[in-house]
Design a protein around this motif. Structure first.
Motif, PDB file in Angstrom:
ATOM      1  N   ILE A 199      -4.439  -0.460   4.119  1.00 13.23           N
ATOM      2  CA  ILE A 199      -3.231   0.368   4.205  1.00 13.23           C
ATOM      3  C   ILE A 199      -2.503   0.178   5.533  1.00 13.23           C
ATOM      4  CG2 ILE A 199      -4.083   2.125   2.621  1.00 13.23           C
ATOM      5  CD1 ILE A 199      -4.741   3.865   5.084  1.00 13.23           C
ATOM      6  N   GLU A 247       0.731  12.706   0.100  1.00 10.80           N
ATOM      7  CA  GLU A 247       1.256  12.197  -1.172  1.00 10.80           C
ATOM      8  C   GLU A 247       0.200  11.376  -1.901  1.00 10.80           C
ATOM      9  OE1 GLU A 247       4.710  10.041  -0.031  1.00 10.80           O
ATOM     10  OE2 GLU A 247       6.003  11.818   0.102  1.00 10.80           O
ATOM     11  N   TYR A 248      -0.570  10.591  -1.140  1.00 14.16           N
ATOM     12  CA  TYR A 248      -1.634   9.787  -1.756  1.00 14.16           C
ATOM     13  C   TYR A 248      -2.720  10.690  -2.340  1.00 14.16           C
ATOM     14  CZ  TYR A 248      -5.575   6.534  -2.126  1.00 14.16           C
ATOM     15  OH  TYR A 248      -6.636   5.801  -2.567  1.00 14.16           O
ATOM     16  N   SER A 297      -1.558  12.086  -5.629  1.00 12.30           N
ATOM     17  CA  SER A 297      -1.259  11.144  -6.705  1.00 12.30           C
ATOM     18  C   SER A 297      -2.466  10.970  -7.613  1.00 12.30           C
ATOM     19  CB  SER A 297      -0.857   9.790  -6.111  1.00 12.30           C
ATOM     20  OG  SER A 297      -1.949   9.211  -5.418  1.00 12.30           O
ATOM     21  N   SER A 312       0.842  -1.193   0.000  1.00 10.77           N
ATOM     22  CA  SER A 312       0.000   0.000   0.000  1.00 10.77           C
ATOM     23  C   SER A 312       0.884   1.253   0.000  1.00 10.77           C
ATOM     24  CB  SER A 312      -0.905   0.020   1.232  1.00 10.77           C
ATOM     25  OG  SER A 312      -0.164   0.353   2.401  1.00 10.77           O
ATOM     26  N   PHE A 313       0.267   2.421  -0.151  1.00 11.20           N
ATOM     27  CA  PHE A 313       1.059   3.658  -0.157  1.00 11.20           C
ATOM     28  C   PHE A 313       1.682   3.949   1.208  1.00 11.20           C
ATOM     29  CE2 PHE A 313      -3.231   5.168   0.949  1.00 11.20           C
ATOM     30  CZ  PHE A 313      -2.970   5.965   2.054  1.00 11.20           C
ATOM     31  N   LYS A 349       2.558  10.665   4.063  1.00 14.25           N
ATOM     32  CA  LYS A 349       2.074   9.608   3.178  1.00 14.25           C
ATOM     33  C   LYS A 349       0.646   9.886   2.697  1.00 14.25           C
ATOM     34  CE  LYS A 349       5.437   6.466   3.044  1.00 14.25           C
ATOM     35  NZ  LYS A 349       6.045   5.991   1.775  1.00 14.25           N
TER      36      LYS A 349
END
Length: 825
Positions: free
Chosen positions: A660, A716-717, A720, A625-626, A713
């Motif tokens: 996640i 960033e997700y 994206s 996962s991310f 995180k």
């Protein structure tokens, strides 16, 4: 079993209008069983009580009468005693010192409550020991056994002396009928004489029944045997009732509060009213009922929410008023009709008038802390018993912020008619608030800042009588208004939570340097429609350990979040009890389950990993996962500055989401995980959005560096690209009905639903009386998301409507789902 989530606040005695008497557990006993702590838990202060100060008898007191409040040990432990207004209370009764059959006397949890006692004493407020027994055999023992009786007297005297308390209230309930007359009166007379002789100036009182059901109490003599009686003026309706009604009706029916004062206690009211205190409930009663009307047949007793919850419910669902009972109530439809009967400041004010007009000693409540941070009930006490003509304003119930430029922002505050000014306090660290802005307007512009500056905010209201208490803490990070993130504080719970309403301090440092301008809002600002999340691309929702006590997410919050996600928003939400409250099949409503499964994209597995509370305090990123690459993440067990995350929900992915995070050492395939995420189109949307959901509250991770890494995180997700596969429509495995949008509406609304397979659909609309006002049949609708637009006729009146969608599938399956909507003409 989690004792603090199913709040079954029902009360003592018997059903008020029955032809027979039926003994019921007292509210004091039920609450003690649910929330009380049997084992010894040491307090924070010297156990000898050496630091306790005596009562300041010269303190300036402004009350016209007594205000006597019971404070249970669970409310002290939860920190709810911090909301007590010592200027508006005369007695705080510490509950409970349990009486044993031999005359033993235990101490409450966390004893001694030195900080509370000292603050009360410094302001002239008396602190009372509550000697409690609900065991009729133990009570008979201390009434009839001279050794046990004298042992108890000595123990009471010693505890009062050791902790510099100001008296004792005897709360003996569920006595044998034979003990309700002369035996209890003789016991109280002996105790009163003993305490007056040994400890001159100390008070002796008794917690008396509201109705003399068996006609075995000798209430006139009981009043003479002690200094005064606290009448437990509640329990006229409860879990046992076959029809809905208030716990403390002022009028109506055979038995009510007026009957209690003028009939049950007539001898005392007429001859010596200064010996009576009228106690009132700070909680309500919640049932499902056969229909929407007052006094309808009850189906299931759901529980008894605190005033801090019922007052929100009256706003959300609209207050009804019973002219027969002189009490408020509210209702709503969610699979069944729900009714909640609960007092508010208006109905309690009428009860206080009854006490004042009959010259009673004063009033009291079960229990202090049940109103949380709200001021309404203190205000009505001040209005009825204070020596002031003006009332201090309430703290703002909500406020929110918006960026104005790179170096400025605006604060919008709930307008308060009692306030002449609003004071904005600012801080760089959330600890020291040295800067302030005074404004006569509830809208304040703050400028002259630097881009990227973090500022914490609190607000107070002011008028000629002084300042209100502080609001919750919000914050901003200045910067580009076009790159904005919103934080919503939805964590209102105080019960079983160390909640100072300032956990945003755990979020702001984690977002510093992210490039986002950060605004924030009270969840009430969202509920009241003042703050629209759709104006923001990214939202963080703080849920903490919100649960059934306060509604993890209420109807209006869910609708706002649905709209946000359907419009392509990106949501990061964390909370340990979301699944427990809104994700449990068989317990949660259809609307709750829809939101949990289709918007949070989660399936509830268990109340804690492997069902073990207080065991797992380590979270790991889920491989692939991310979140992969993060270290193991520890969260608070109550010793790291926030609160004990004792019950983090275990969940599995649902409707296209993916794991996640997982609990360390817990097999996800069997027991579920700690977090899921989703990117794609939500059920009623057309633009792909994202959701990140953790069952561990973000604020409880430690140290600070761990929260920073998690937030990085998540950001960033969010930034994206959306997954093409996940952006495709997902065919559900069951028939789902979503909330209509918009709601309320005029002139048209859209009703959306998802079909697991192709089939025929019938839409029926009903008014609040159950009369069908519209019907549509649609043949051969495809599987997946479908929408029907509906607009009422010109003769349709404003108000609540119900809609029913029935689906017939190719395999002969027939299912029906219902919802509610409000037409605003």
């Amino acid at each position: 079993m989690k004792f603090y989530f199913f709040i079954l606040f029902f009360t003592f005695l018997f059903w008020a209008d029955s032809a027979f008497s039926q003994e019921i557990k007292s509210v004091h006993k039920v609450h003690n069983e649910l929330y009380g702590i049997d084992e010894y838990i040491p307090g924070r202060f010297d156990p000898s009580g050496k630091d306790i100060i005596p009562l300041n008898r010269n303190a300036d007191r402004s009350l016209n009468g007594a205000v006597f409040g019971f404070l249970p040990d669970w409310e002290y432990g939860n920190g709810d005693y911090k909301w007590i207004d010592y200027n508006l209370v005369s007695h705080v009764a510490c509950f409970d010192f349990v009486v044993g059959s031999s005359g033993s006397l235990s101490i409450p949890a966390y004893w001694p409550w030195t900080d509370l006692i000292n603050e009360a004493h410094s302001k002239g407020v008396k602190v009372i020991l509550t000697a409690v027994s609900f065991d009729k055999d133990d009570i008979r023992s201390v009434l009839t056994n001279s050794t046990a009786k004298q042992t108890l007297f000595t123990n009471i005297k010693n505890k009062i002396s050791q902790y510099q308390l100001d008296g004792v209230n005897v709360d003996f309930e569920s006595l044998y009928s034979a003990d309700e007359g002369d035996p209890i009166n003789e016991f109280m007379a002996d105790l009163t004489a003993y305490i007056h002789l040994e400890l001159p100036g100390k008070e002796v009182s008794f917690a008396g029944p509201s109705v003399n059901w068996n006609n075995s109490w000798k209430l006139g003599e009981l009043a003479q045997s002690c200094d005064y009686i606290f009448i437990m003026g509640y329990s006229f309706y409860g879990s046992w009732s076959s029809s809905s009604g208030p716990g403390a009706p002022l009028t109506g029916g055979t038995y009510n509060i007026t009957n209690t004062i003028l009939n049950q206690y007539a001898q005392v009211t007429l001859s010596n009213p200064g010996k009576l205190i009228l106690g009132v409930p700070y909680y309500g009663l919640h049932w499902t009922t056969s229909n929407q009307y007052a006094g309808s047949s009850t189906e299931d007793f759901i529980g008894s929410p605190r005033f801090s919850a019922t007052e929100n419910g009256m706003f959300f669902h609209g207050m009804q008023w019973s002219t027969d009972k002189n009490t408020p109530w509210y209702r709503w439809f969610d699979d069944d009709w729900h009714q909640v009967w609960a007092d508010n400041d208006s109905s309690l004010g009428l009860k206080y008038d009854l006490a004042i007009n009959n010259n009673l000693m004063g009033v009291g409540m079960w229990a202090l802390g049940y109103d949380g941070a709200r001021r309404e009930l203190w205000d009505v006490i001040e209005a009825k018993f204070g020596n002031v003509f003006a009332q201090r304003p309430n703290p703002p119930a909500y406020f929110y912020t918006k960026p104005e430029s790179f170096t400025s922002f605006r604060v919008y505050i709930e307008e308060n008619e009692a306030a002449s000014q609003y004071i904005l306090y600012m801080s760089d660290d959330g600890v020291t608030y040295s800067d302030s802005v005074v404004s006569s307007s509830p809208e304040i512009l703050v400028s002259g800042l630097t881009s990227g500056q973090s500022i914490y905010l609190q607000v107070k209201s002011k008028n000629s009588t002084g300042l209100s208490g502080p609001s919750e803490t919000l914050a901003v990070i200045t910067g580009d208004p076009g790159n904005n993130m919103l934080i919503v504080n939805g964590f209102d719970r105080t019960a079983s939570a160390n909640n100072n309403f300032d956990y945003i301090k755990k979020y702001i440092p984690a977002l510093e340097g992210s490039g986002y301008t950060v605004s924030s809002a009270s969840n009430e600002a969202v509920v009241h429609g003042e703050m629209s999340m759709i104006d923001y691309g990214n939202v963080i929702w703080i849920s903490g350990i919100e649960s059934t006590t306060m509604d993890a997410l209420n109807l209006y919050e869910k609708d706002s979040l649905r709209s946000f996600l359907n419009s392509g928003g990106r949501l990061f939400i964390s909370g340990a009890e979301l699944g427990w409250d809104i994700g449990r099949p068989g317990y949660s409503s259809t609307d709750d389950l829809d939101f949990y499964n289709n918007y949070l994209k989660a399936n509830y597995k268990d109340d804690a990993p492997i069902g073990s509370s207080g065991t797992y305090y380590l979270m790991q990123p889920y491989a692939g996962s991310f979140m992969e690459g993060l270290p193991n993440m520890t969260f608070d067990n109550g010793n790291h500055g926030t609160y004990d995350v004792e019950w983090p929900d275990a969940i599995t992915p649902k409707n296209g989401s993916f794991y996640i995070a997982q609990f360390a050492g817990v097999l996800t395939s069997r027991y579920g995980g700690a977090g899921v995420a989703f990117d794609g189109v939500f059920p009623e949307g057309t633009i792909p959005g994202k959701v990140v959901y953790l069952t561990v509250p973000f604020e409880t991770f430690y140290p600070d560096s761990v929260r920073k890494q998690i937030m990085t995180k998540v950001v960033e997700y969010f930034e994206s690209p959306v997954s093409v596969d996940n952006a495709e429509e997902i065919i559900p495995d069951e028939f789902l009905l979503y909330n209509n949008y918009p709601n309320p509406f005029n002139p048209e609304t859209t009703i959306s639903f998802s079909l697991p397979e192709k089939g025929d659909v019938t839409l029926e609309i009903y008014n609040v009386l159950g009369e069908k006002i519209s019907s549509q049949f649609l043949s051969g609708l495809e599987a997946g998301n479908n929408n029907i637009k509906w607009s009422p006729g010109s003769d349709q009146a404003s108000g609540l409507c119900l809609y029913k969608v029935s689906w017939s599938g190719r395999q002969g399956i027939k299912e029906t789902r219902t919802g509610k909507m409000i037409y605003m003409k």
